[in-house]
Motif scaffolding. Structure first.
Motif, PDB file in Angstrom:
ATOM      1  N   PHE A 149     -20.566  32.307  15.748  1.00 18.71           N
ATOM      2  CA  PHE A 149     -19.392  31.474  14.658  1.00 18.71           C
ATOM      3  C   PHE A 149     -18.139  32.685  14.989  1.00 18.71           C
ATOM      4  N   GLY A 150     -19.144  34.223  14.364  1.00 17.52           N
ATOM      5  CA  GLY A 150     -17.367  35.306  14.274  1.00 17.52           C
ATOM      6  C   GLY A 150     -17.204  35.333  16.022  1.00 17.52           C
ATOM      7  N   GLU A 151     -17.534  35.187  17.042  1.00 18.48           N
ATOM      8  CA  GLU A 151     -16.817  35.523  17.739  1.00 18.48           C
ATOM      9  C   GLU A 151     -15.844  34.188  18.116  1.00 18.48           C
ATOM     10  N   GLU A 152     -16.482  33.113  18.021  1.00 18.96           N
ATOM     11  CA  GLU A 152     -16.123  32.257  18.343  1.00 18.96           C
ATOM     12  C   GLU A 152     -14.379  31.777  17.089  1.00 18.96           C
ATOM     13  N   VAL A 153     -14.706  32.899  16.114  1.00 18.93           N
ATOM     14  CA  VAL A 153     -13.236  33.110  15.316  1.00 18.93           C
ATOM     15  C   VAL A 153     -12.504  33.549  16.040  1.00 18.93           C
ATOM     16  N   VAL A 154     -12.620  34.675  16.503  1.00 21.75           N
ATOM     17  CA  VAL A 154     -12.287  35.825  17.562  1.00 21.75           C
ATOM     18  C   VAL A 154     -11.202  34.804  17.914  1.00 21.75           C
ATOM     19  N   ARG A 155     -12.133  33.747  19.568  1.00 25.11           N
ATOM     20  CA  ARG A 155     -12.056  33.786  20.397  1.00 25.11           C
ATOM     21  C   ARG A 155     -10.349  32.553  20.039  1.00 25.11           C
ATOM     22  N   GLU A 156     -10.448  31.617  19.135  1.00 23.96           N
ATOM     23  CA  GLU A 156      -9.730  31.006  18.468  1.00 23.96           C
ATOM     24  C   GLU A 156      -8.400  31.344  18.026  1.00 23.96           C
ATOM     25  N   MET A 157      -7.994  32.726  17.665  1.00 23.79           N
ATOM     26  CA  MET A 157      -7.671  33.281  16.989  1.00 23.79           C
ATOM     27  C   MET A 157      -6.821  33.661  18.041  1.00 23.79           C
ATOM     28  N   ASN A 158      -7.512  34.752  19.137  1.00 24.10           N
ATOM     29  CA  ASN A 158      -6.467  34.990  20.677  1.00 24.10           C
ATOM     30  C   ASN A 158      -6.589  33.533  20.963  1.00 24.10           C
ATOM     31  N   ARG A 159      -6.392  32.318  21.016  1.00 25.14           N
ATOM     32  CA  ARG A 159      -6.067  31.143  21.386  1.00 25.14           C
ATOM     33  C   ARG A 159      -4.385  30.431  20.668  1.00 25.14           C
ATOM     34  N   LEU A 160      -4.525  31.313  19.347  1.00 27.54           N
ATOM     35  CA  LEU A 160      -3.815  30.751  18.656  1.00 27.54           C
ATOM     36  C   LEU A 160      -2.084  31.837  18.838  1.00 27.54           C
ATOM     37  N   GLY A 161      -2.847  33.240  18.900  1.00 27.90           N
ATOM     38  CA  GLY A 161      -1.675  34.022  18.597  1.00 27.90           C
ATOM     39  C   GLY A 161      -1.949  34.645  17.310  1.00 27.90           C
TER      40      GLY A 161
END
Length: 369
Positions: free
Chosen positions: A191-203
């Motif tokens: 889940f932590g890795e998914e948080v980082v990917r979503e942060m990248n997607r949002l900026g």
């Protein structure tokens, strides 16, 4: 040696009329950094400070009334002192002074977001809320200090990517990844890795300040945008637990991340020379594109001498000029490295949003809990 000199003069009884005509006059104390202050002011006028961490939002909660444009003696940061110190952009921390988990952290973060907007609206001639690197430039051209929202603590997400998107929609640009079940001593979970990917997607930029080495290393390896460390100096010079070891500094530099050295006596030492030593070390180990500044003013910490408030940045830059820092690298330190990190995050987000929809993953799905 001084006693020997006195004995010689007493024995020979040299008078004022007997002094040799080529004796040099007594020298005044030499202050090398002060001699570089005019150059420091000139450099900062062209390349002002983007300060990576300010505790001002929480500090203002304890003032019944404040006027940042006129000046406030009860705090370290106001518009007059930021202008004197050539601060053109400021990251306003949404961290909490005590440990609050779950929905309490979410509510407290939202309250601080609301307060920040109220403060900025009350000071339209001095402050401007920004989201992008371009808006920072525009605010500077209009004579305003650009306010960037963040870092906030990862606990504010309450383990929800939906809340991450809401906070981003409200202006959040930096999130500290530490102190949660999915970003802890064992590193990032799925889940932590998914948080980082979503942060990248949002900026939204990732901040690894205070994160365990396992989490910090995984964030640096995984993130497609520059990773920040908003409050870390060099552990090789001062073994504070929040400071970074050289191997992690090197990895951060290779990934084009940014270590923002805090102006706190506890982490760097009690003098302006100590701060400069840490900046020298980070520049040497991680590279000039990996070093930045975090005033950490209004955070309840003790600052090194001569760096008591936001007006004192020219004195630090004068010390670095004395040490021979090239002006091009000082421009990276004060301004350009932060701009690059924000621009890269903006560009990466635009590209990612064309390829990837918002993640609907839930921690219960990925962690099996």
């Amino acid at each position: 040696m001084a006693d020997l000199q006195d004995d010689i003069h007493t024995t020979t009884e040299v008078g004022a009329d007997d002094a040799l005509p080529d004796d040099p006059p007594p020298e005044a104390p030499y202050a090398p950094a002060d001699a570089d202050l005019p150059r420091a002011h000139a450099l900062l006028a062209a390349h002002p400070v983007a300060d990576g961490y300010s505790g001002l939002p929480w500090a203002l909660r304890h003032l019944s009334w404040s006027d940042l444009e006129l000046g406030e003696a009860a705090i370290d940061t106001d518009v007059p002192r930021m202008r004197e110190g050539h601060v053109a952009a400021l990251f306003w921390s949404l961290h909490l002074p005590d440990d609050r988990g779950g929905g309490h952290a979410t509510a407290a973060t939202l309250e601080q977001l609301d307060q920040v907007r109220t403060v900025i609206d009350a000071h339209p001639e001095g402050l401007r809320l920004v989201r992008t690197a371009g808006q920072i430039i525009d605010a500077r051209h209009r004579g305003r200090v650009a306010v960037v929202l963040g870092p906030a603590h990862a606990a504010a997400l309450d383990d929800s990517l939906g809340i991450l998107r809401v906070l981003h929609a409200l202006g959040l640009r930096v999130l500290t990844l530490a102190g949660t079940a999915w970003a802890g001593e064992k590193g990032l979970t799925r889940f932590g890795e998914e948080v980082v990917r979503e942060m990248n997607r949002l900026g939204v930029l990732a901040d690894i300040s205070g994160a365990p080495a396992t989490t910090a290393e995984r964030v640096v390896a995984l993130s497609r945008t520059p990773v920040l460390c908003t409050r870390s100096a060099a552990r090789a010079l001062r073994p504070h637990p929040a400071n970074l070891p050289d191997d992690l500094l090197a990895r951060l530099g290779e990934a084009k991340g940014l270590c923002m050295v805090p102006l706190t006596a506890e982490q760097v030492g009690p003098t302006i020379e100590d701060v400069a030593d840490h900046l020298d070390h980070v520049r040497r180990v991680a590279g000039p594109e990996c070093v930045g500044l975090s005033g950490t003013y209004d955070s309840g910490v003790t600052h090194p001498r001569d760096l008591a408030d936001a007006s004192r940045y020219p004195h630090l830059i004068a010390e670095l000029l004395r040490r021979g820092w090239p002006e091009a690298e000082l421009a990276l330190l004060t301004w350009a490295n932060v701009q690059r990190a924000l621009r890269t995050a903006d560009f990466t987000a635009r590209a990612a949003q064309q390829r990837r929809a918002a993640s609907t993953a839930r921690i219960t799905d990925l962690e099996g809990c």
